[in-house]
Design a protein around this motif. Sequence first.
Motif, PDB file in Angstrom:
ATOM      1  N   PRO A  66      -2.901  59.499  30.070  1.00 32.71           N
ATOM      2  CA  PRO A  66      -2.026  60.503  30.517  1.00 32.71           C
ATOM      3  C   PRO A  66      -1.571  60.299  31.774  1.00 32.71           C
ATOM      4  N   ILE A  67      -2.209  59.150  32.573  1.00 34.72           N
ATOM      5  CA  ILE A  67      -1.805  58.855  33.790  1.00 34.72           C
ATOM      6  C   ILE A  67      -0.741  57.792  33.900  1.00 34.72           C
ATOM      7  N   GLY A  68      -0.374  57.463  32.660  1.00 34.77           N
ATOM      8  CA  GLY A  68       0.839  56.661  32.656  1.00 34.77           C
ATOM      9  C   GLY A  68       0.624  55.180  33.086  1.00 34.77           C
ATOM     10  N   LEU A  69      -0.365  54.575  33.048  1.00 33.20           N
ATOM     11  CA  LEU A  69      -0.398  53.076  33.392  1.00 33.20           C
ATOM     12  C   LEU A  69       0.278  52.331  32.483  1.00 33.20           C
ATOM     13  N   GLY A  70       0.537  52.694  31.258  1.00 37.18           N
ATOM     14  CA  GLY A  70       1.283  51.727  30.276  1.00 37.18           C
ATOM     15  C   GLY A  70       2.731  51.823  30.726  1.00 37.18           C
ATOM     16  N   LEU A  71       3.087  52.973  31.235  1.00 36.30           N
ATOM     17  CA  LEU A  71       4.580  52.824  31.539  1.00 36.30           C
ATOM     18  C   LEU A  71       4.859  52.248  32.744  1.00 36.30           C
ATOM     19  N   TYR A  72       3.762  52.179  33.777  1.00 34.46           N
ATOM     20  CA  TYR A  72       4.062  51.080  35.118  1.00 34.46           C
ATOM     21  C   TYR A  72       3.993  49.881  34.632  1.00 34.46           C
ATOM     22  N   VAL A  73       3.165  49.512  33.629  1.00 31.05           N
ATOM     23  CA  VAL A  73       3.192  48.038  33.297  1.00 31.05           C
ATOM     24  C   VAL A  73       4.378  47.760  32.603  1.00 31.05           C
ATOM     25  N   ARG A  74       4.962  48.747  31.810  1.00 33.27           N
ATOM     26  CA  ARG A  74       6.241  48.242  30.944  1.00 33.27           C
ATOM     27  C   ARG A  74       7.496  48.225  32.036  1.00 33.27           C
ATOM     28  N   ALA A  75       7.598  49.133  32.953  1.00 30.95           N
ATOM     29  CA  ALA A  75       8.449  49.066  33.786  1.00 30.95           C
ATOM     30  C   ALA A  75       8.633  47.888  34.691  1.00 30.95           C
ATOM     31  N   TYR A  76       7.270  47.410  35.264  1.00 29.68           N
ATOM     32  CA  TYR A  76       7.279  46.473  36.245  1.00 29.68           C
ATOM     33  C   TYR A  76       6.925  44.989  35.631  1.00 29.68           C
ATOM     34  N   HIS A  77       6.359  44.996  34.538  1.00 29.31           N
ATOM     35  CA  HIS A  77       5.883  43.698  34.247  1.00 29.31           C
ATOM     36  C   HIS A  77       6.354  43.562  32.670  1.00 29.31           C
ATOM     37  N   TYR A  78       7.603  43.915  32.495  1.00 29.59           N
ATOM     38  CA  TYR A  78       8.149  43.965  31.259  1.00 29.59           C
ATOM     39  C   TYR A  78       7.928  42.699  30.387  1.00 29.59           C
TER      40      TYR A  78
END
Length: 112
Positions: A66-78
Amino acid sequence: MSVLIKPKKRNITTKMKVVGNITERTFHMELEKEENKREIKTMIENESNKQMATLIKKLQRHQVDPIGLGLYVRAYHYNKWKAINKPWTDIFAKSSIRFTLHVEIKNIGVVK
């Protein structure tokens, strides 16, 4: 926020800086002294880091992000994200995640 993902063992290290004010204290300590300020700052950091570690372990056990680490990884380390052929919840559950909190005390408050 910084994220480090290695091919075999996934590590996510996140550093957070928190600025706060001490508005009330239930014990006697002269926070005007610099060594006491450092001591209370260290106490807050240690307790917060323990609570974050407990929270992360609980999230990993339930395989939710729920804290969005997956979104961060996808956005900055695609490119690395795309190379992973597993659902993020599986990767998240098996990753080594560390939060490091750095506290800065701006104000001590008005009550003496």
